[in-house]
Design a protein around this motif. Structure first.
Motif, PDB file in Angstrom:
ATOM      1  N   THR A   1       9.009  70.948  33.231  1.00  0.00           N
ATOM      2  CA  THR A   1       8.703  70.508  32.071  1.00  0.00           C
ATOM      3  C   THR A   1       7.450  71.298  31.237  1.00  0.00           C
ATOM      4  O   THR A   1       7.166  71.106  30.178  1.00  0.00           O
ATOM      5  CB  THR A   1       8.790  69.126  31.807  1.00  0.00           C
TER       6      THR A   1
ATOM      7  N   ASP B   1       8.115  73.393  28.115  1.00  0.00           N
ATOM      8  CA  ASP B   1       8.320  72.521  27.055  1.00  0.00           C
ATOM      9  C   ASP B   1       7.289  71.903  26.670  1.00  0.00           C
ATOM     10  O   ASP B   1       7.165  71.599  25.279  1.00  0.00           O
ATOM     11  CB  ASP B   1       9.653  71.813  27.519  1.00  0.00           C
ATOM     12  N   VAL B   2       6.481  71.064  27.634  1.00  0.00           N
ATOM     13  CA  VAL B   2       5.247  70.308  26.922  1.00  0.00           C
ATOM     14  C   VAL B   2       4.285  71.150  26.336  1.00  0.00           C
ATOM     15  O   VAL B   2       3.766  70.834  25.464  1.00  0.00           O
ATOM     16  CB  VAL B   2       4.660  69.573  28.071  1.00  0.00           C
TER      17      VAL B   2
ATOM     18  N   ALA C   1       2.162  66.502  33.786  1.00  0.00           N
ATOM     19  CA  ALA C   1       3.755  66.446  33.352  1.00  0.00           C
ATOM     20  C   ALA C   1       4.457  66.833  34.709  1.00  0.00           C
ATOM     21  O   ALA C   1       3.765  67.328  35.564  1.00  0.00           O
ATOM     22  CB  ALA C   1       3.731  67.777  32.442  1.00  0.00           C
TER      23      ALA C   1
END
Length: 221
Positions: free
Chosen positions: A205, A208-209, A201
């Motif tokens: 992020t 969020d991931v 990733a």
């Protein structure tokens, strides 16, 4: 192998000691001769006073026979200039530069100089100690731009495809540990119970991931 280290701070002195324990020969360069006190009485390598991008200083340190060069002083500019001279002028095969500014590190990586971006790397190490397993990154590239995560996966993802999982999380599944063995999945690979899913990733992020992986798939997806 002969290794030249530019910078005799705590990192440089620690590297020098570790390399000698591994039976490599070492030369340490620093502009302050007082810095060599960090090496201790058991250090048997060279101590060269000067700047690491000066040709004469490098030659005195044995760069012409060196298999590796590490620039670990406290200055980004000095480190990258020294690393480039070692690589481009003297053809040292293994070169690395410590860089504090992650944006600079990304530029220097494009120039072919491997770098260690100290701030992102240290941040990751601290997070891996502080946070639960699977939340902090297991690996990050030297520029700090891409992270590899072992993400906690919601049980409802079992039986769903890697394609669906990637679409929901916005990350790419790098590999899966299944029954103690690593597999490289395709988009059609189906997630099974007890799989450990590692994803790649972009920095920024990660939260969020992780949240998307820990949540059940959306209805109709």
């Amino acid at each position: 192998m002969h290794v030249v280290i530019m910078g005799c701070g705590r990192v440089g002195a620690s590297m020098a000691a570790a390399l000698e324990r591994l039976d490599h020969t070492v030369a340490v360069i620093d502009r302050d001769h007082q810095a060599f006190r960090r090496l201790g009485p058991d250090f048997h390598g060279q101590q060269v006073v000067g700047v690491g991008y000066d040709r004469g200083v490098l030659i005195e340190a044995g760069v012409e026979r060196a298999g590796a060069f590490a620039a670990v002083s406290s200055g980004d500019n000095s480190n990258i200039i020294s690393a480039r001279v070692a690589r481009e002028t003297f053809g040292v095969e293994h070169v690395v530069a410590r860089i504090y500014d992650p944006k600079r590190a990304e530029v220097y990586e494009r120039l072919g100089i491997p770098t260690v971006a100290t701030v992102p790397w240290t941040t990751d190490r601290l997070l891996r100690t502080l946070l639960p397993d699977g939340v902090a990154s297991a690996w990050r590239d030297p520029t700090g731009k891409v992270a590899l995560l072992n993400v906690p996966v919601h049980e409802d993802w079992v039986g769903r495809s890697v394609r669906d999982f990637q679409g929901a999380t916005g990350a790419r599944v790098a590999f899966i540990m299944r029954f103690g063995s690593g597999i490289l999945p395709t988009a059609k690979t189906v997630i099974q119970a007890d799989d450990q899913v590692y994803v790649a990733a972009l920095s920024g992020t990660v939260s969020d991931v992780t949240a998307a992986a820990a949540a059940p798939p959306e209805e109709g997806s």
